[in-house]
Motif scaffolding. Structure first.
Motif, PDB file in Angstrom:
ATOM      1  N   ASN A  48     139.374 132.950  76.452  1.00 26.36           N
ATOM      2  CA  ASN A  48     140.362 132.120  75.757  1.00 26.36           C
ATOM      3  C   ASN A  48     139.998 131.954  74.283  1.00 26.36           C
ATOM      4  OD1 ASN A  48     142.109 131.702  77.916  1.00 26.36           O
ATOM      5  ND2 ASN A  48     141.003 129.907  78.650  1.00 26.36           N
ATOM      6  N   ALA A  79     142.026 133.406  71.085  1.00 24.45           N
ATOM      7  CA  ALA A  79     142.434 132.514  69.998  1.00 24.45           C
ATOM      8  C   ALA A  79     141.941 133.036  68.650  1.00 24.45           C
ATOM      9  CB  ALA A  79     141.909 131.100  70.244  1.00 24.45           C
ATOM     10  N   PRO A 116     144.588 140.088  74.273  1.00 24.49           N
ATOM     11  CA  PRO A 116     144.235 139.642  75.631  1.00 24.49           C
ATOM     12  C   PRO A 116     144.008 140.794  76.612  1.00 24.49           C
ATOM     13  CG  PRO A 116     146.099 138.392  74.792  1.00 24.49           C
ATOM     14  CD  PRO A 116     145.803 139.444  73.772  1.00 24.49           C
ATOM     15  N   PRO A 174     146.254 139.193  81.445  1.00 23.91           N
ATOM     16  CA  PRO A 174     147.168 138.418  80.609  1.00 23.91           C
ATOM     17  C   PRO A 174     148.530 138.240  81.279  1.00 23.91           C
ATOM     18  CG  PRO A 174     146.544 140.506  79.546  1.00 23.91           C
ATOM     19  CD  PRO A 174     146.098 140.581  80.960  1.00 23.91           C
ATOM     20  N   TYR A 188     152.132 128.576  81.913  1.00 27.06           N
ATOM     21  CA  TYR A 188     151.602 129.639  81.049  1.00 27.06           C
ATOM     22  C   TYR A 188     152.683 130.209  80.140  1.00 27.06           C
ATOM     23  CZ  TYR A 188     147.269 129.955  83.740  1.00 27.06           C
ATOM     24  OH  TYR A 188     146.055 129.689  84.318  1.00 27.06           O
ATOM     25  N   GLN A 202     149.108 134.654  77.319  1.00 22.10           N
ATOM     26  CA  GLN A 202     147.958 133.811  77.670  1.00 22.10           C
ATOM     27  C   GLN A 202     147.184 134.466  78.806  1.00 22.10           C
ATOM     28  OE1 GLN A 202     149.802 129.898  78.394  1.00 22.10           O
ATOM     29  NE2 GLN A 202     148.589 129.126  76.685  1.00 22.10           N
ATOM     30  N   ARG A 249     145.883 134.534  82.300  1.00 22.03           N
ATOM     31  CA  ARG A 249     146.161 133.908  83.584  1.00 22.03           C
ATOM     32  C   ARG A 249     144.889 133.776  84.426  1.00 22.03           C
ATOM     33  NH1 ARG A 249     146.155 131.674  87.353  1.00 22.03           N
ATOM     34  NH2 ARG A 249     147.414 131.826  89.213  1.00 22.03           N
TER      35      ARG A 249
END
Ligand code: HEC
Length: 188
Positions: A105, A109, A114, A138, A173, A177, A179
């Motif tokens: 994560n 960021a 991802p 992702p 979500y 992102q 998962r």
């Protein structure tokens, strides 16, 4: 000769110290990662054919079955884990996995893509060397239908999820992102 015994014992216990972690990673990727697009396309087909509520069994049974087949083929421990599980019994990460998921994560960021996030490490488990590998999963378009924001989910799906997963944490979500991850443990 005796002086060399401890070294040979050490090498016998940790044969992989001499091995290349890059080679282990490449081999693991090659053996395990083909299962990811298979699960995604099974999901897409099921949603298209049966609607989202009807596709639940694909994520519940078919995805774990595809992973189980890989486990049998390789002899390695392979699972899906997440920091926010739908099925906590199957998908709860251990400490190492939870740390990598948190790292994924942070790395995302900080701008890493991802779908490129992965981690390899040789760790000691119960005094034995184990190769561990994780690959981020992702959220793509199809995933949003079952893991997106709760207010946007299909009513029939919501009812089924509430019934089967009363402690579901796996909604809310957004696309891109993380998962969860596919995680592999290989005793060396
Ligand atoms: C049709 C609904 C549906 C779709 C679409 C779907 N999932 Fe799931 N997902 C589920 C269900 C149901 C479970 C719980 C499975 C179980 O009981 O083991 C689950 C579990 C998971 C888990 C295991 C960890 C946990 O939370 O229990 C991961 C990882 C996951 N999904 C990722 C994805 C990704 C990535 C996508 C898109 C490629 C996706 N899912 C699409 C319904 C869905």
């Amino acid at each position: 000769m005796k002086a060399f015994l401890p070294l040979s014992l050490l090498l016998a216990a940790w044969p992989t110290l001499a091995q290349d972690i890059g080679a282990l990673t490449a081999e693991t990727r090659k053996a395990v990662l083909p299962v990811v697009p298979k699960v995604v396309s099974a999901m897409q087909e099921a949603v298209a054919e049966k609607g989202v509520a009807g596709a639940i069994p694909v994520c519940k049974e078919q995805a774990p079955a595809l992973i189980k087949a890989k486990r049998q083929e390789t002899g390695w421990d392979i699972r899906r884990v997440s920091l926010k599980t739908r099925n906590a019994e199957r998908g709860t990460p251990d400490l190492w996995e939870a740390r990598q998921l948190a790292e994924f994560n942070i790395r995302a960021a900080n701008g890493e893509k991802p779908d490129t996030l992965e981690k390899s490490e040789i760790v000691s488990l119960d005094g034995k060397p184990v190769f561990r590998y994780m690959k981020a999963l992702p959220v793509g378009d199809v995933c949003l239908q079952c893991h997106g924001p709760a207010e946007g989910l299909d009513a029939g799906l919501k009812a089924k999820l509430t019934e089967s997963y009363p402690h579901d944490q796996a909604t809310g979500y957004g696309k891109g992102q993380i998962r969860g991850a596919l995680t592999v443990k290989r005793p060396l």
